[in-house]
Design an enzyme around this catalytic site. Structure first.
Site, PDB file in Angstrom:
ATOM      1  N   ASN A 183       1.064  -1.112  -0.055  1.00 23.01           N
ATOM      2  CA  ASN A 183       0.055   0.029   0.117  1.00 23.01           C
ATOM      3  C   ASN A 183       0.984   1.250   0.214  1.00 23.01           C
ATOM      4  OD1 ASN A 183      -2.643  -1.275   0.085  1.00 23.01           O
ATOM      5  ND2 ASN A 183      -2.078  -2.085   2.026  1.00 23.01           N
ATOM      6  N   ARG A 205       0.690   4.391   0.515  1.00 21.00           N
ATOM      7  CA  ARG A 205      -0.196   5.427   1.185  1.00 21.00           C
ATOM      8  C   ARG A 205       0.136   5.383   2.841  1.00 21.00           C
ATOM      9  NH1 ARG A 205      -4.429   1.843   0.237  1.00 21.00           N
ATOM     10  NH2 ARG A 205      -4.798   0.733   2.091  1.00 21.00           N
TER      11      ARG A 205
END
Lengths: 211, 454
Positions: B289, B291
């Site tokens: 991920n 983020r």
């Protein structure tokens, strides 16, 4: 521009349940906000018919040749209802930066409290506002008529009048940075139809009256 | 460092980013939709700007609206938060084309790790074990062939999906045949991309993720793991660190391998590598991920490092400023996602007006929430009301603090999952640290709540 969105916010659940909820919201929204505002607008403007689209909903109101008196009394009981929930202002000041770098600070409460019967053309997007060159106070405009544009990354989006009316005072300057939904130009209704008790009119940019 | 950052998100994460900006001494503008006019982030911000209507497509997901807002407010960077535009390489690219900084990995990095299938290939080449899986599926026959090779049960996964959305479990060829076309059109509708692949389904697994941070100069650190095994329908609801399933040696080893692979693959900025860990303790890499994660606060509580501030500093071109030796994980932290959902009615999302609201306090208690008394929860977005996080020197004390804090937390006016959290905390399987990702779905939440009420 990006062609696809890879993920939405986390934690969202059953689409069906959400849809049902949105539908209920929409119905409640129609009953609470839209219809009274529309009735008030219809009564105040003397328009024959108003059509509104919002999301997947469409509402059309038609008034068969009513006298001024009867239209006023029809709008009256709904006034408080229409105004409910709209007076709550934001607690924080919003700063509008101008393209030239200077800033204008306005309190949202000032902006949120609208005069009764006040109608304004609102910004369709966040960007830089430019009124139509020939725009002048007192000029007659038709509903849906372009009165300027907002430049969004080089693309112009039309600012249109929500009603048949007369151009009133400017609420934003040429070249000013504006936010979505910001009131840009006041539109006055023709003399004979503006009654003192016309009621609050919520002219959301998605609500465009049509004669 | 940046002078002013546009926060292109909502809810608790908008508030979290605003706080990071303030602690860094950087200006911030909160971009909000019409439905979030009364949101706490918009109210607390020095500047706020309405970017569009409630429908996220025309506000939080609209690249022109977000970028235009950043330009007219004089920002030099955009923080996308999580969800929405946070991992969209096209958006990151357009942001840069307008001479603005995207707070996250560069468009090139996002693109390299955009496809899960490609990411698995890259990181397995750099030494991570991956779950047996297929290439992109051409058609139904190809899918059946690949499923046979991998061995049932398998998961059908959309390549562009995230957070477990659009995933389907298939136990045999007949199920695969009946679901393939539906999955494809769902992926198309949900993510605008109908690419699907298969992955072997591990029956009893734990979800463990490694937090990493890599700066522009190749300095890289890991911040240990988070265990996100308490899930409902692939959505995390409780996260903790350290993982009760790993020994100290195993967590050290996994974190080091993850960091080595991701920095060798040229990753940059904050990232999270997700693994499934089976009953034997073997860890399989599933995705990265790119983020800030919802559950980042528990890592902050144990390491003392402000991850959002670190993310902003990396994006501004600053070096990490710390080495691996500086990263020490202390004690135990647990996060409870407080959701406006009704556990009694199939977790139907709730909206409405919050009445009284009282956040818990005391030692080791942190509440990241955008709630306030009288707040109207819009029905347009997700149901996350906030994150209650607790820290204590050890796991048993963290559980005790968690329960005390959940008892204090008051959210009137909407139905929440607070009681479910308390019930899970009281459950022996959780206390023993043996929860697997499928547990809640298998037994349902009702027995937990019923047992908790006794």
């Amino acid at each position: 521009m990006p062609a696809r969105v890879k993920s939405s916010t986390q934690g969202s659940e059953s689409e069906d349940a959400l849809q049902v909820q949105r539908d209920h919201e929409a119905i409640a929204g129609l009953a609470d906000d839209l219809l009274p505002a529309l009735i008030a607008k219809l009564a105040a403007s003397g328009l024959g018919e108003i059509e509104v689209r919002q999301g997947g909903w469409k509402a059309r109101l038609r008034m068969p040749a009513a006298t001024d008196e009867s239209s006023k009394s029809a709008a009256k009981p709904l006034e408080g209802h229409a105004g409910r929930g709209q007076v709550t202002g934001r607690g924080a000041a919003v700063v509008h930066a101008r393209a030239d770098g200077s800033e204008r600070r306005s309190t949202p409460i000032e902006r949120a409290v609208e005069e009764p019967g006040r109608i304004a053309a609102k910004s369709p997007a966040v960007g830089v506002y430019q009124p139509r060159k020939d725009l002048a106070v007192g000029m007659r405009v038709r509903s849906g008529e372009r009165i300027g544009h907002v430049n969004v990354l080089g693309v112009n989006q039309d600012v249109v009048s929500p009603v048949d009316g007369v151009i009133g005072s400017s609420l934003a300057e040429s070249g000013e940075a504006v936010e979505y939904g910001q009131e840009l130009v006041r539109i006055d209704l023709p003399e004979r139809q503006t009654g003192g008790d016309a009621g609050r009119v919520d002219n959301d940019p998605s609500v465009a009256g049509k004669a | 460092m940046f002078t002013k950052i546009l926060i292109a998100n909502r809810g608790e994460i908008a508030l979290r980013i605003l706080r990071a900006c303030r602690s860094l001494g950087v200006g911030a503008v909160v971009a909000y939709s019409e439905a979030d006019r009364e949101s706490l982030a918009a109210q607390l911000a020095d500047e706020a700007i309405c970017i569009g209507p409630a429908d996220a497509k025309h506000s939080y997901l609209s690249a022109p609206a977000v970028i235009s807002a950043a330009i007219v407010t004089g920002c030099d960077a955009i923080h996308p938060g999580y969800g929405f535009l946070s991992e969209d390489e096209g958006f990151a690219d357009v942001v840069r084309a307008h001479d603005l900084a995207f707070i996250g990995p560069s468009a090139e990095v996002l693109e390299r790790f955009a496809s899960k299938e490609a990411t698995r290939r890259i990181l397995s080449a750099h030494g991570l074990t991956t779950i047996p899986g297929s290439t992109m599926l051409r058609d139904e026959d190809h899918a059946l062939e690949e499923a046979e090779r991998i061995g049932y049960p398998v998961l059908i996964k959309p390549s562009a999906g995230g957070g477990g959305k659009g995933m389907r479990l298939v136990r045999n060829a007949r199920e695969l045949e009946s679901i393939f076309k539906v999955s494809r059109s769902e992926a198309k509708a949900g993510f605008g991309d109908d690419s699907l692949y298969l992955e072997k389904f591990l029956e009893e697994n734990r979800h463990i993720e490694i937090q990493v941070a890599v700066d522009r100069f190749g300095n890289a650190i890991h911040l240990f793991e988070r265990d996100c095994s308490v899930q409902r329908r692939h959505q995390k609801i409780i996260e903790e660190t350290p993982s009760p399933a790993l020994t100290d040696a195993a967590r050290q080893d996994l974190a080091e391998r993850a960091l080595k692979a991701v920095s060798a693959a040229g990753y940059e900025n904050l990232g999270t590598l997700e693994f499934l860990v089976d009953s034997k303790g073997d860890a399989y890499f599933i995705e990265i991920n790119c983020r800030i994660q919802v559950e980042h606060p528990i890592t902050e509580l144990c390491t003392g490092i402000d991850l959002v501030a670190l993310q902003i500093r990396i994006a501004a071109g600053e070096p990490l400023g710390i080495t691996q030796a500086d990263v020490v994980s202390n004690g135990h932290a647990i996060e409870f996602r407080i959701l406006a959902e009704d556990p009694a009615k199939d977790f139907r999302p709730q909206s409405g007006q919050v009445g009284a609201y009282l956040a818990p306090g005391g030692p080791g208690v942190r509440m990241d929430s955008h709630l306030y008394p009288g707040y109207e929860i819009p029905s347009y977005y997700d149901s996350l009301l906030g994150k209650l996080c607790v820290w204590a020197p050890d796991r048993a004390q963290a559980i005790a603090r968690g329960d005390a804090a959940l008892r204090e937390l008051l959210v009137d006016g909407v139905i929440t999952n607070i009681e479910l959290h308390r019930a899970i905390l009281a459950n022996q399987v959780f206390i023993d640290g043996k929860v697997t990702t499928s547990l809640l779905d298998r037994v349902g939440s009702a027995p937990f709540v019923a047992a908790g009420n006794r």
